[in-house]
Design a protein around this motif. Structure first.
Motif, PDB file in Angstrom:
ATOM      1  N   GLU A 142       0.832  -1.213   0.000  1.00  0.00           N
ATOM      2  CA  GLU A 142       0.000   0.000   0.000  1.00  0.00           C
ATOM      3  C   GLU A 142       0.862   1.256   0.000  1.00  0.00           C
ATOM      4  OE1 GLU A 142      -2.590  -0.911  -0.952  1.00  0.00           O
ATOM      5  OE2 GLU A 142      -3.796  -2.181   0.350  1.00  0.00           O
ATOM      6  N   GLU A 187     -10.682  -4.216  -0.796  1.00  0.00           N
ATOM      7  CA  GLU A 187      -9.574  -4.768  -1.586  1.00  0.00           C
ATOM      8  C   GLU A 187     -10.096  -5.422  -2.869  1.00  0.00           C
ATOM      9  OE1 GLU A 187      -6.536  -4.217  -1.054  1.00  0.00           O
ATOM     10  OE2 GLU A 187      -6.172  -3.975   1.080  1.00  0.00           O
ATOM     11  N   GLU A 223      -3.884  -5.923  -4.847  1.00  0.00           N
ATOM     12  CA  GLU A 223      -5.159  -5.749  -4.115  1.00  0.00           C
ATOM     13  C   GLU A 223      -5.890  -7.092  -4.032  1.00  0.00           C
ATOM     14  OE1 GLU A 223      -4.706  -3.156  -2.928  1.00  0.00           O
ATOM     15  OE2 GLU A 223      -4.284  -1.531  -4.328  1.00  0.00           O
ATOM     16  N   HIS A 226      -4.349  -9.025  -1.269  1.00  0.00           N
ATOM     17  CA  HIS A 226      -4.750  -8.499   0.047  1.00  0.00           C
ATOM     18  C   HIS A 226      -6.145  -9.025   0.408  1.00  0.00           C
ATOM     19  CE1 HIS A 226      -2.018  -4.765  -0.850  1.00  0.00           C
ATOM     20  NE2 HIS A 226      -1.343  -5.885  -0.708  1.00  0.00           N
TER      21      HIS A 226
HETATM   22 FE   LIG Z   1      -4.733  -3.292  -0.931  1.00  0.00          FE
END
Ligand SMILES: [Fe+2]
Ligand SMILES: [Fe+2]
Length: 371
Positions: A142, A187, A223, A226
């Motif tokens: 991030e 996410e 993402e 995540h």
């Molecule tokens: Fe993320």
């Protein structure tokens, strides 16, 4: 043609986006909390420390290997063409589109940085080795994402002072389970948004009005991963996915979807420029996100229900009406504001109580980002 191309798009030509003229404006935009703006979160670190992922250990370890492999370590660097492209492409854009793009960059940066802060704080405040390691990797990703966006804002002299933002923006406290529901969704929806834009511009390179979109494919795989991490954390604790928590899951899905829909409909020019219709784009993102979320949520909302879009449009219209009251004073305006807020609440309630589609959780949790 998918089912949604048949929808008439509602005309929300009026813009909600105030203009950004200086770094001060940009920083003010990032720090301000509104219903639609990304927030910063804090949580119960002791509870985070107690997470036990042993029941998903095999899938977890494979995922951690991917984080360790860090296949995006060299991705977030500009190439030689970047600066030229910014200059040649952006000089052709009209001011309205530029303003929506700045708003998009600031909103994206705030939400990337929000993840960075949360993951970092969790990392610092726990000892649980599995979660600590995960948080370290996610904060790493991030921070790269936020930094890359900030470079693009700096091109226009709208750089965000991240240290200042961290100190001054208000933090919202969420219990860990709410962090899991909300962050999982954000996410995965982040993945779905970036990949949909990337695929569209891959088909129509003439509509790529800024080089940053070339980075979205490998970016959104971060993402996606995540999201996978939160899916495993939730699957490791099945009580998070049943009983009264199903209502919370429903609440978060509706809240995240509705926020995105309303916010995207305040940026008509941005979607237009990419050859996307905001409504179709959002429904494509809902479709992808819902499909993915079957890995962890035993229900999805019925985005094809005839009233689903009707209520989302109503929320958008109410948000515009509320925006209209912003600079007005007087008792009548106050009453009007109250009436709009109540209507928005009722509409949200109607969305919340629309029938949902139940699904069986798959034995294997992990998915590959194949969209
Ligand atoms: Fe993320
Ligand atoms: Fe990110």
């Amino acid at each position: 043609m998918n089912a949604h191309t048949a929808f008439m798009d509602t005309d929300f030509t009026q813009r909600l986006v105030d203009s950004v003229e200086s770094a001060e404006d940009a920083n003010k935009r990032a720090v301000t909390n509104t219903v639609l703006a990304p927030r910063f979160y804090t949580t119960d670190f002791d509870a985070m420390d107690k997470i036990d992922i042993s029941s998903v250990r095999r899938e977890w370890d494979l995922m951690m290997q991917e984080y360790e492999g860090d296949n995006n370590h060299d991705h977030f660097q500009r190439d030689a063409a970047f600066a030229d492209e910014v200059h040649t492409l952006m000089s052709k854009l009209d001011e309205g589109l530029k303003q929506e793009f700045y708003d998009f960059l600031i909103g994206s940066l705030t939400s990337e940085f929000s993840g960075c802060i949360l993951y970092n704080e969790v990392r610092k405040n726990i000892n649980n080795p599995d979660i600590k390691k995960l948080m370290t990797y996610m904060a790493r990703d991030e921070s790269r994402h936020a930094g890359f966006l900030n470079q693009s804002l700096k091109d226009f002299n709208f750089g965000i002072d991240l240290g200042q933002l961290k100190r001054t923006k208000k933090y919202t406290f969420f219990k860990p389970k709410f962090i899991f529901y909300a962050t999982y969704l954000s996410e995965k929806i982040g993945y779905a948004r970036y990949i949909t834009i990337f695929r569209q511009l891959e088909r129509h390179p003439d509509k790529r009005f800024h080089p940053i979109f070339r980075w979205f494919e490998r970016w959104c795989n971060d993402e996606f991963r995540h999201g996978e991490s939160f899916a495993l954390i939730m699957r490791a604790d099945p009580k998070l996915l049943r009983g009264v928590n199903l209502w919370w899951i429903r609440f978060f899905i509706i809240a995240v979807y509705a926020t995105m829909y309303v916010r995207d409909h305040t940026r008509p020019a941005l979607h237009d420029a990419m050859g996307l219709n905001a409504t179709q784009y959002d429904f494509e993102v809902f479709r992808i996100t819902s499909e993915i979320s079957k890995q962890v949520f035993p229900l999805i909302v019925d985005i094809d229900h005839p009233m689903f879009k009707v209520y989302l449009d109503r929320l958008t219209a109410l948000s515009l009406a509320m925006n209209d009251t912003k600079d007005k004073k007087g008792v009548f305006n106050l009453l009007n504001k109250g009436a709009i807020a109540i209507q928005a609440l009722i509409t949200f309630g109607k969305l919340f109580f629309l029938p949902v589609i139940k699904s069986e959780l798959p034995a294997q949790v992990r998915l590959a980002p194949t969209w």
